[in-house]
Scaffold this active site. Structure first.
Site, short mmCIF file in Angstrom:
data_model
loop_
_atom_site.label_atom_id
_atom_site.label_comp_id
_atom_site.label_asym_id
_atom_site.label_seq_id
_atom_site.Cartn_x
_atom_site.Cartn_y
_atom_site.Cartn_z
CG HIS A 75 -2.07 -0.93 1.12
ND1 HIS A 75 -3.15 -0.89 1.94
CD2 HIS A 75 -2.31 -1.95 0.25
CE1 HIS A 75 -4.01 -1.82 1.60
NE2 HIS A 75 -3.52 -2.49 0.58
CE1 TYR A 203 -5.00 3.43 9.03
CE2 TYR A 203 -5.60 3.20 11.35
CZ TYR A 203 -4.80 2.86 10.27
OH TYR A 203 -3.78 1.95 10.45
N PRO A 294 -3.98 -0.37 18.89
CG PRO A 294 -5.80 -1.66 18.22
CD PRO A 294 -5.21 -0.98 19.40
CE LYS A 298 4.20 2.71 13.58
NZ LYS A 298 4.61 2.36 12.22
CE1 TYR A 388 -0.97 3.46 9.76
CE2 TYR A 388 0.22 2.41 7.97
CZ TYR A 388 -0.87 2.47 8.81
OH TYR A 388 -1.85 1.51 8.72
P1 RFL Z 1 2.09 -12.61 21.41
O1 RFL Z 1 1.62 -12.67 20.00
O2 RFL Z 1 1.11 -12.32 22.46
O3 RFL Z 1 2.79 -13.99 21.70
C1 RFL Z 1 3.14 -14.40 23.00
C2 RFL Z 1 3.18 -15.91 23.03
O4 RFL Z 1 3.53 -16.34 24.33
C3 RFL Z 1 2.65 -17.35 24.75
N1 RFL Z 1 2.63 -17.37 26.21
C4 RFL Z 1 3.32 -18.24 26.95
N2 RFL Z 1 4.14 -19.24 26.60
C5 RFL Z 1 4.70 -19.98 27.59
N3 RFL Z 1 4.43 -19.74 28.91
C6 RFL Z 1 3.63 -18.76 29.30
N4 RFL Z 1 3.40 -18.53 30.59
C7 RFL Z 1 3.03 -17.94 28.29
N5 RFL Z 1 2.18 -16.90 28.32
C8 RFL Z 1 1.95 -16.56 27.05
C9 RFL Z 1 1.33 -16.99 24.10
O5 RFL Z 1 0.45 -18.09 23.99
C10 RFL Z 1 1.81 -16.50 22.74
O6 RFL Z 1 1.91 -17.54 21.81
O7 RFL Z 1 3.27 -11.56 21.59
P2 RFL Z 1 4.47 -11.15 20.61
O8 RFL Z 1 5.09 -12.36 19.99
O9 RFL Z 1 5.27 -10.20 21.37
O10 RFL Z 1 3.76 -10.42 19.37
C11 RFL Z 1 3.15 -9.18 19.55
C12 RFL Z 1 1.89 -9.08 18.70
O11 RFL Z 1 1.13 -10.25 18.80
C13 RFL Z 1 1.03 -7.90 19.14
O12 RFL Z 1 1.83 -6.76 19.39
C14 RFL Z 1 -0.01 -7.46 18.15
O13 RFL Z 1 -0.73 -8.49 17.58
C15 RFL Z 1 -0.95 -6.48 18.88
N6 RFL Z 1 -2.28 -6.51 18.33
C16 RFL Z 1 -2.51 -5.81 17.21
N7 RFL Z 1 -1.52 -5.05 16.70
C17 RFL Z 1 -1.73 -4.36 15.59
O14 RFL Z 1 -0.79 -3.69 15.11
N8 RFL Z 1 -2.96 -4.41 14.95
C18 RFL Z 1 -4.00 -5.18 15.43
O15 RFL Z 1 -5.05 -5.23 14.84
C19 RFL Z 1 -3.80 -5.90 16.59
N9 RFL Z 1 -4.77 -6.67 17.10
C20 RFL Z 1 -3.31 -7.27 18.91
C21 RFL Z 1 -4.56 -7.34 18.25
C22 RFL Z 1 -3.13 -7.93 20.12
C23 RFL Z 1 -4.15 -8.66 20.71
N10 RFL Z 1 -3.91 -9.24 22.01
C24 RFL Z 1 -2.57 -9.46 22.48
C25 RFL Z 1 -4.87 -9.27 23.01
C26 RFL Z 1 -5.55 -8.14 18.80
C27 RFL Z 1 -5.37 -8.80 20.02
C28 RFL Z 1 -6.50 -9.66 20.53
C1 PHB Z 2 -5.53 -4.84 10.63
O1 PHB Z 2 -5.58 -5.04 9.41
O2 PHB Z 2 -5.84 -5.71 11.44
C2 PHB Z 2 -5.09 -3.52 11.13
C3 PHB Z 2 -4.60 -2.58 10.24
C4 PHB Z 2 -4.20 -1.34 10.71
C5 PHB Z 2 -4.29 -1.04 12.05
C6 PHB Z 2 -4.78 -1.99 12.94
C7 PHB Z 2 -5.18 -3.24 12.47
O3 PHB Z 2 -3.92 0.17 12.50
#
Ligand code: RFL
Ligand code: PHB
Length: 393
Positions: A75, A203, A294, A298, A388
């Site tokens: 994009h 957005y 989110p 980032k 961004y």
């Molecule tokens: P993760 O992905 O949470 O992975 C952590 C892993 O550790 C495991 N774990 C354990 N393992 C062993 N022993 C324990 N005691 C443990 N406790 C936990 C978990 O099962 C998991 O597999 O962290 P990581 O790798 O640092 O990655 C970070 C990203 O996942 C996170 O920053 C983003 O996904 C945040 N986030 C979003 N970011 C965006 O930019 N856009 C989004 O749309 C977006 N949606 C989200 C999200 C985070 C969410 N969480 C954490 C609630 C949606 C959700 C639901």
């Molecule tokens: C997504 O595609 O899940 C998404 C994209 C941009 C954002 C957050 C989530 O800022």
């Protein structure tokens, strides 16, 4: 009792843990990953969707870019919508950088496939994961698997176990401070089997609240709505969700196409940073050390940048130079605070703030003024584009 030794014991098989293990393998440094969920669960988790240009470069450099190159959607910019009008912010024109829409789930899928091919040691469904002897030079990770106690001794332990993990919690409370703030809103996210109605992400700030149109592929859309954090997903029928999206995203001459909703959930929003990402033999990466709302896309990108910096430090350490590793925490936190500021700014600019009628009306109009400035000032747009698409490491 199975006892093993490795150089790096990694807790958590999310994107951060899997990528770190892969980057270390690439440099000839062995590691073991311990995850408390099943592999199926890890693969099914739907989260972030946007990769900064630097994240794409990192994944590609590590040999993980094949599917990303063919299926990732490059994009050139985003749309900002407010007061019934949609404005394009063209990052490519403004600063010559782009982002790539490629779901976190796909990144994890690629990492799991690469590790499976390489025969990496990843323990899934590990119970009672605990860390020990962090102040020594031979820290340990223990867990139970199929009723058997496992004990791993390593040179370093890396906490890649997300916000609720055990790693950060193992640092004595007097040795760490936690900075955080919550927001009076949450995101209701859906996945829908329908071609995106837009070529790039929208957005939108609407009087009813924030809405966003993202995507996962040419046939799958991802959309979000600002909702009350105390809201219950049961109260959001598919019809109610589409009605709200139509209202908040609709502009004359444009159609939002609806489709079957295959997933829906509500995620609270939080900003959080730990005061340190290292403690003797322990390092924290990704959500274990910090969380962003989110809106700036980032979370995943910060995890990838932490991993890139920590992997470089560990590689130098085993080559006899500790400078980068000693500076890891400070360098990663410096970048993280800049990212926090950006995520907070995007979030506060684009959501409706609850409050009494008068202050809510003031906030809304002030946000419109901010968006008006942003969409008419090239300086402001370049700043948005730079942040961004990703700040340098
Ligand atoms: P993760 O992905 O949470 O992975 C952590 C892993 O550790 C495991 N774990 C354990 N393992 C062993 N022993 C324990 N005691 C443990 N406790 C936990 C978990 O099962 C998991 O597999 O962290 P990581 O790798 O640092 O990655 C970070 C990203 O996942 C996170 O920053 C983003 O996904 C945040 N986030 C979003 N970011 C965006 O930019 N856009 C989004 O749309 C977006 N949606 C989200 C999200 C985070 C969410 N969480 C954490 C609630 C949606 C959700 C639901
Ligand atoms: C997504 O595609 O899940 C998404 C994209 C941009 C954002 C957050 C989530 O800022």
């Amino acid at each position: 009792m199975p006892k093993e030794t490795t150089r790096i014991a990694i807790i958590g098989a999310g994107p951060a843990g899997l990528l770190l293990s892969w980057a270390l393998r690439d440099a000839g440094i062995d590691s073991i990953v311990v995850e408390n969920r099943s592999q199926d669960y890890v693969l099914a988790r739907i989260r972030a969707g946007v990769l900064e240009q630097g994240s794409v470069e990192t994944l590609t450099r590590l040999g993980l870019g094949a599917r990303l190159a063919t299926e990732g959607l490059v994009h050139d910019g985003i749309y900002l919508q407010f007061a019934g009008e949609r404005h394009h912010i063209d990052f490519a024109d403004l600063i010559g950088r782009t982002v790539t829409v490629y779901g976190q789930q796909e990144v994890v899928k690629d990492l799991v496939a690469a590790h499976t091919n390489a025969g990496s040691t990843i323990y899934y469904e590990a119970a009672d994961v605990a860390v020990h002897d962090l102040t020594s030079t031979s820290p340990r990770v223990t867990f139970t698997l199929d009723g058997e106690q496992h004990d791993i001794t390593a040179d370093f332990v890396v906490g890649a176990d997300g916000f609720h993990g055990v790693s950060r919690a193992s640092i004595p409370t007097e040795a760490i401070m936690l900075y955080d703030r919550s927001y009076p809103f949450a995101w209701l996210g859906i996945l829908a089997d329908v071609a995106p109605s837009t070529d790039e992400l929208i957005y939108a700030l609407h009087e009813d609240g924030f809405a966003m149109h993202s995507m996962r592929s040419p046939s799958v859309s991802r959309l979000y709505l600002q909702v009350d954090p105390a809201g219950d997903i049961q109260n959001w029928s598919d019809e109610r969700i589409w009605d709200a999206l139509q209202r908040r995203l609709g502009i004359p001459g444009w159609t939002l196409h609806e489709g079957v909703i295959t997933e829906k959930s509500i995620t609270p929003m939080r900003s959080f940073v730990a005061s340190r990402l290292d403690y003797h033999s322990l390092f924290l990466v990704g959500d274990a050390g910090h969380i962003v709302p989110p809106t700036g896309a980032k979370g995943l990108n910060s995890a990838i940048s932490d991993v890139t910096q920590l992997a470089a430090g560990l590689v130098d350490h085993y080559a006899g130079d500790d400078t980068t590793l000693a500076g890891y925490g400070e360098a990663a936190l410096a970048r993280q605070w800049r990212t926090q500021q950006f995520s907070q700014w995007m979030t506060e600019m684009l959501h409706r703030h609850p409050g009494d009628l008068q202050s809510a009306a003031f906030d809304y109009r002030s946000q419109l003024g901010q968006l008006d400035y942003l969409t008419t000032s090239l300086h402001a747009q370049r700043s948005l584009a730079e942040q961004y698409t990703g700040l340098p490491l």
